[in-house]
Every structure is written in C-alpha cells, then in structure tokens.
Design a protein around this motif. Structure first.
Motif, mmCIF file in Angstrom:
data_model
loop_
_atom_site.group_PDB
_atom_site.id
_atom_site.type_symbol
_atom_site.label_atom_id
_atom_site.label_comp_id
_atom_site.label_asym_id
_atom_site.label_seq_id
_atom_site.Cartn_x
_atom_site.Cartn_y
_atom_site.Cartn_z
ATOM 1 N N MET A 226 30.482 36.626 43.587
ATOM 2 C CA MET A 226 30.143 35.848 42.433
ATOM 3 C C MET A 226 31.438 35.340 41.734
ATOM 4 S SD MET A 226 28.163 37.155 38.942
ATOM 5 C CE MET A 226 28.044 36.174 37.650
ATOM 6 N N ARG A 227 31.469 33.926 41.318
ATOM 7 C CA ARG A 227 32.629 33.559 40.709
ATOM 8 C C ARG A 227 32.272 33.821 39.188
ATOM 9 N NH1 ARG A 227 35.991 31.512 44.641
ATOM 10 N NH2 ARG A 227 34.870 30.154 45.931
ATOM 11 N N ARG A 228 32.887 35.251 38.787
ATOM 12 C CA ARG A 228 32.833 35.769 37.527
ATOM 13 C C ARG A 228 33.246 35.173 36.267
ATOM 14 N NH1 ARG A 228 29.979 39.439 34.702
ATOM 15 N NH2 ARG A 228 30.766 40.689 33.301
ATOM 16 N N ASN A 229 34.349 34.439 36.392
ATOM 17 C CA ASN A 229 35.215 33.968 35.481
ATOM 18 C C ASN A 229 35.144 32.493 35.262
ATOM 19 O OD1 ASN A 229 35.560 36.680 34.350
ATOM 20 N ND2 ASN A 229 37.634 36.788 35.523
ATOM 21 N N ILE A 230 34.692 31.713 34.426
ATOM 22 C CA ILE A 230 34.690 30.295 34.358
ATOM 23 C C ILE A 230 35.220 29.758 33.367
ATOM 24 C CG2 ILE A 230 33.037 28.333 34.555
ATOM 25 C CD1 ILE A 230 30.926 30.307 35.861
ATOM 26 N N LEU A 231 36.002 28.811 33.312
ATOM 27 C CA LEU A 231 36.608 27.574 32.507
ATOM 28 C C LEU A 231 35.848 26.513 32.646
ATOM 29 C CD1 LEU A 231 40.409 27.271 31.174
ATOM 30 C CD2 LEU A 231 38.881 25.293 31.811
ATOM 31 N N ILE A 232 35.423 25.962 31.366
ATOM 32 C CA ILE A 232 34.743 24.594 31.131
ATOM 33 C C ILE A 232 35.456 23.757 30.071
ATOM 34 C CG2 ILE A 232 32.403 23.469 30.510
ATOM 35 C CD1 ILE A 232 31.100 26.244 31.123
ATOM 36 N N ALA B 119 23.926 32.715 30.323
ATOM 37 C CA ALA B 119 22.925 33.839 30.559
ATOM 38 C C ALA B 119 22.919 34.473 32.038
ATOM 39 C CB ALA B 119 21.489 32.647 30.535
ATOM 40 N N LEU B 120 23.687 33.772 33.016
ATOM 41 C CA LEU B 120 23.813 34.328 34.507
ATOM 42 C C LEU B 120 24.789 35.353 34.549
ATOM 43 C CD1 LEU B 120 23.873 30.999 36.266
ATOM 44 C CD2 LEU B 120 21.834 32.777 36.272
ATOM 45 N N GLY B 121 25.312 35.778 33.322
ATOM 46 C CA GLY B 121 26.517 36.696 33.201
ATOM 47 C C GLY B 121 27.922 36.677 33.552
ATOM 48 N N HIS B 122 28.131 35.262 33.429
ATOM 49 C CA HIS B 122 29.445 34.830 33.717
ATOM 50 C C HIS B 122 30.260 34.882 32.311
ATOM 51 C CE1 HIS B 122 29.044 32.902 37.574
ATOM 52 N NE2 HIS B 122 27.729 32.601 37.144
ATOM 53 N N SER C 127 32.358 38.125 28.237
ATOM 54 C CA SER C 127 33.652 37.793 27.270
ATOM 55 C C SER C 127 33.376 36.219 26.986
ATOM 56 C CB SER C 127 35.107 37.916 28.089
ATOM 57 O OG SER C 127 35.021 39.407 28.192
ATOM 58 N N VAL C 128 33.671 35.788 25.872
ATOM 59 C CA VAL C 128 33.648 34.319 25.712
ATOM 60 C C VAL C 128 35.117 33.920 24.836
ATOM 61 C CG1 VAL C 128 32.570 32.259 24.673
ATOM 62 C CG2 VAL C 128 31.251 34.118 25.379
ATOM 63 N N ILE C 129 35.745 33.452 25.677
ATOM 64 C CA ILE C 129 37.316 33.182 24.904
ATOM 65 C C ILE C 129 37.232 31.519 24.640
ATOM 66 C CG2 ILE C 129 39.911 32.920 25.543
ATOM 67 C CD1 ILE C 129 38.946 35.323 27.323
ATOM 68 N N GLY D 28 41.419 39.634 36.432
ATOM 69 C CA GLY D 28 40.998 38.983 37.757
ATOM 70 C C GLY D 28 41.374 37.438 37.763
ATOM 71 N N GLY D 29 41.549 37.013 36.532
ATOM 72 C CA GLY D 29 41.739 35.425 36.223
ATOM 73 C C GLY D 29 40.670 34.704 36.524
ATOM 74 N N LEU D 30 40.742 33.139 36.647
ATOM 75 C CA LEU D 30 40.021 32.099 36.550
ATOM 76 C C LEU D 30 39.329 32.018 37.949
ATOM 77 C CD1 LEU D 30 41.357 29.627 34.176
ATOM 78 C CD2 LEU D 30 39.393 31.035 33.770
ATOM 79 N N ASP D 31 38.113 32.181 38.223
ATOM 80 C CA ASP D 31 37.400 32.107 39.592
ATOM 81 C C ASP D 31 36.904 30.699 39.751
ATOM 82 O OD1 ASP D 31 37.541 34.938 40.271
ATOM 83 O OD2 ASP D 31 35.990 35.024 38.678
ATOM 84 N N ARG D 32 36.459 29.996 38.631
ATOM 85 C CA ARG D 32 35.897 28.580 38.667
ATOM 86 C C ARG D 32 36.610 28.032 37.623
ATOM 87 N NH1 ARG D 32 29.868 29.321 39.318
ATOM 88 N NH2 ARG D 32 30.151 29.153 41.439
#
Length: 249
Positions: free
Chosen positions: A1-7, A24-27, A54-56, A81-85
């Motif tokens: 799972m790509r846990r940590n996402i930047l948008i 909602a998917l837990g990211h 976490s929401v940064i 773990g840094g950014l996954d996506r």
C-alpha cells in the motif's frame, strides 16, 4: 500500500475530493495549495472523520519552482517512511484564442500546467530515485488527445505535454520499482469548469474522482476516467478527421 500521499492543488475541486477519498482509504496525506484557509478547513474535516491518519499542510504556489523542491523535501522528512505517492494535480483552465491579445492568459496556463508540472515531476523523481521506490501520478485530461480550438487550445496542448512527460518516464522506468501513471479525466464537475453550463457526459465530482482514485490505486500506466464513455471516446477522438471533430466541438 502506498501509505503516504502528497497532492498538489488540494484546496478545491479534484484535488480536495481526492484527499477526502484517499483519507477514507486510510492514507496519510500531505496537502498543498496556495489557499491555506481552504486547506485548513479540509484538514479539520479529514482529521475529524479519520482520526487515525496524518494530514499535513503546506502552502505552495507550484509556479515558485524553488518552493516546490523545498516543500517536497520537507514532506518527505515529515512522514514516517517518506512519500510513497505524489500526485501532480495543480492546474488552471485559463485561455484565449491565439492572436486575440491574451498571451498573458495562455502563458499563465502554460507555466502552471506544464512548466510547474515539470518542476513537480523533477522534485518527485529526485525523492523516488534516492530510495528507488515511489509512484508518480500526473493528472492530464481527455483534452490531451487532440488539438482543440479557441479558448482551450493552450490548455489542451499543456495536457498533451504532461501526458508525454509521463510516458517518457514510463519508458525509462519500465520494469523498475518506480511507477508512473498518467490519468486522463473526462468532464468532471469542479471549480475549473464551474462556468460550463453544458458539456457531454459531465459527471459530479465525487463519482468522477472515485474513478480517478480507483485508477491511481491500481497504478495503471494510462487511464481514461470514468471508463465509460471515455475509453471508447478516447479512441474515436484520437483518430477522427479534423472536419468531423470540428462539427462535434
């Protein structure tokens, strides 16, 4: 799972709805945009609904290229773990017919939708190459499939450019741990097109973004979303003769 996402471009429209659905998917999320007040409101909404994530937030003007690198590097350090996506989503829809005296609008669209996207891709790939892992997502548009007239000529050209950028990276990274996706949304209601009173096959934001999120989670190399009608329409648009295309748009 790509846990940590930047948008990027997460304060409204498709970006904000992607944040809601990925949350909602837990990211865990890093949300960036120029409008900090809207980001803060979205952060409060997401943490209330999903206290485990976490929401940064980072204020980011993607046309400030140095800031893009600074924010991406800071976000990489902030999450375990840094950014996954990283989702390159920020964009605008300004434009005018070429030669009509509005080079300023077309230049702004080109600088935001392509040059700034290039900066984001550079910053993302710097992080992903360092750890030989990650998922880069570039939001293009079905407008990328053909040159389009009048107010959308420059917009369509920028979306074709970012799609080609994604494909070049896909070719380079084929078979390697870093993946790249190009997403081609069709007509999805958002602030970008809120003044459009009628468009064929327009879907609401939630439904449209649900299809985007599904394609991103599957890490598809290329996805026209929603699949109906845009998968068959993409084939038609790509090869339709110009006289026929002109009668349709």
């Amino acid at each position: 799972m790509r846990r940590n996402i930047l948008i990027t471009g997460a304060s409204s429209g498709l970006g904000a709805e992607m944040a809601r659905q990925f949350g909602a998917l837990g990211h865990n999320l890093v949300l960036t945009a120029r409008r900090e007040d809207r980001l803060k409101t979205l952060q409060e909404e997401l943490t209330a609904k999903h206290p485990a994530i976490s929401v940064i937030l980072h204020r980011l003007d993607v046309t400030d290229h140095e800031q893009v690198f600074e924010v991406f590097r800071a976000a990489e350090a902030e999450l375990d773990g840094g950014l996954d996506r990283i989702i390159v989503n920020a964009g605008i829809g300004k434009g005018a017919p070429l030669g009509s005296g509005r080079f300023d609008a077309n230049r702004e669209t080109a600088m935001t939708n392509f040059v700034a996207a290039l900066a984001q891709a550079e910053a993302a790939m710097e992080l992903f190459r360092a750890k030989n892992a990650g998922h880069l997502v570039i939001i293009s548009s079905v407008a990328a499939l053909r040159g389009l007239p009048k107010t959308v000529t420059t917009y369509a050209a920028t979306k074709a450019a970012v799609a080609t950028l994604a494909e070049g990276l896909q070719l380079e990274l084929l078979g390697k741990p870093i993946t790249v996706s190009a997403i081609y949304p069709g007509y999805i209601r958002s602030e970008l097109n809120e003044k459009v009173t009628s468009a064929p096959f327009m879907v609401d934001t939630v439904k449209g973004v649900r299809a985007i999120v599904k394609a991103i989670e599957a890490e598809k190399a290329k996805a026209y979303v929603p699949p109906w009608p845009w998968v068959p329409m993409a084939r038609f648009l790509k090869y339709a003769p110009l006289p026929l295309l002109k009668r349709m748009i």
